[in-house]
Write an enzyme that holds these catalytic residues in place. Structure first.
Site: not given
Ligand SMILES: *Cc1c(COP(=O)(O)O)cnc(C)c1O
Length: 372
Positions: A47, A144, A261, A314
């Site tokens: 998956k 779950r 940043y 980014m």
């Protein structure tokens, strides 16, 4: 521009980040797990695009290594598996969506039925002439998916009718071997398995394989261990995914200045910083950056482990190469792979290797080594 051809292949190769995927290492890990499974069938969880490494090449490689049973989360993933491994048995863990029985069966996929509603819908469809196989999921403590033990027992006639191809449950704490829930789940699952005698049973994920014979039953379902992630004590596994990025530039920054940043990290010495062409848009976690008072992850360049400095942007991040004179423009840096464990980067970011692998960005160039 005289000829506005938009042929992107004419562009210079982007000085970008890539993930190199070692398919022979995946096959070797599969064989290691077969040996560790002590006679249980070793299936594969593929998956999440095979944990980011590519569901099609991964399935092809695993099938060639002898894997016959695959687990996916979604029907669309199952169709990709089916296309490259036509002989394989494919289970869809997310179960049976309303009305999905005919299309799943037509695609040769087996839903893992996990609620009475799903069982009833599947049974009604079969009664009306539908043909297909399914697995049954019994919950033993995850809370779950899966029938409760009481539901499974009360509905055992329906379960009998269903003739599940596989009975399964899922461990919540397998990566914490001392957790008492492990033994409790194994015990409950053994009781549940008695509800479908003679049918194969499956409990263990990667970490569950290490918990002992009482957890392995007939079939084990590793995911992360195949892809070289951490899964507790046990055999060493080969690195499958290696993420690298090239140095775009190296700069000298005076002591006392900040980098990146938010001016989040102040340099404590005159620093040679290498700026790499990779960032959170490539799936590298922003939370793995460094900041004053909170060290970040490490990278590996020319034999040296060096720390990230400042926030991850980014498209870019910075590492401290003051002590690595050979680090210069164009040199490839390992972000994770054989020298920097994916789990170490994940830990610096407050998450797990699974999340890093499944979030490897679409922008990363993927290089599959060893065919596939
Ligand atoms: C993802 C998954 C697995 C594989 O788990 P790993 O920890 O990656 O080995 C096995 N079983 C189920 C039900 C899963 O959802």
């Amino acid at each position: 521009m005289q000829n506005s051809s938009s042929d992107a292949t004419a562009l210079p190769a982007r000085p970008g980040a890539r993930v190199r995927i070692d398919l022979p290492a995946l096959a070797a890990n599969y064989r290691t797990l077969v040996a560790a499974a002590g006679g249980a069938e070793t299936a594969a969880a593929v998956k999440g695009d095979a944990y980011g490494i590519g569901i099609e090449p991964a399935t092809r490689t695993l099938a060639k290594a002898g894997c016959r049973t695959f687990f996916v989360a979604l029907p669309k993933e199952g169709a990709l598996v089916r296309a490259v491994a036509p002989e394989a048995t494919v289970y869809v863990l997310s179960g049976l969506a309303p009305g999905a029985a005919p299309s799943l069966a037509a695609a040769g996929l087996r839903p893992v039925l996990g609620s009475m509603a799903e069982i009833e819908e599947w049974a009604a469809w079969k009664k009306a002439g539908g043909e297909g196989r399914a697995a049954l999921h019994v919950d033993t403590g995850m809370n779950r998916l899966g029938l409760t033990l009481a539901e499974a027992a009360a509905g055992s006639a329906a379960v009998d009718d269903l003739a599940p191809a596989l009975g399964m449950s899922h461990l919540a704490c397998a990566d914490t071997p001392a957790h008492p829930l492990n033994a409790a789940q194994a015990e409950r699952f053994a009781a549940a398995a008695a509800l479908f005698p003679g049918r194969p049973a499956s409990l263990a994920n990667s970490a569950g394989i290490q918990l002992g014979a009482a957890f392995r039953f007939d079939l084990v379902r590793p995911g992360i261990a195949l892809y070289g992630g951490r899964f507790g004590p046990g055999p060493a596994l080969a690195t499958v995914a290696t993420v690298t990025a090239p140095i775009v530039q190296v700069r000298e920054i005076p002591e006392g200045e900040t980098i990146g940043y938010g001016a989040a990290e102040t340099l404590r010495r005159p620093t040679r910083a290498a700026i790499l062409s990779i960032g959170y848009a490539d799936g590298y976690p922003r939370a793995a950056g460094g900041a004053d008072g909170r060290p970040g992850a490490f990278a590996f360049v020319d034999g040296h482990r060096v720390p990230l400095i400042g926030r991850v942007s980014m498209d870019l991040l910075a590492i401290d190469v003051t002590d690595v004179p050979s680090a210069r423009r164009g040199v490839e840096v390992e972000l994770f792979g054989p020298n920097i464990a994916v789990d170490a980067v994940a830990e610096a970011a407050g998450t797990i290797g699974y999340e890093l692998l499944t979030r490897l960005g679409a922008r990363l160039e993927r290089v599959h080594a060893g065919g596939g």
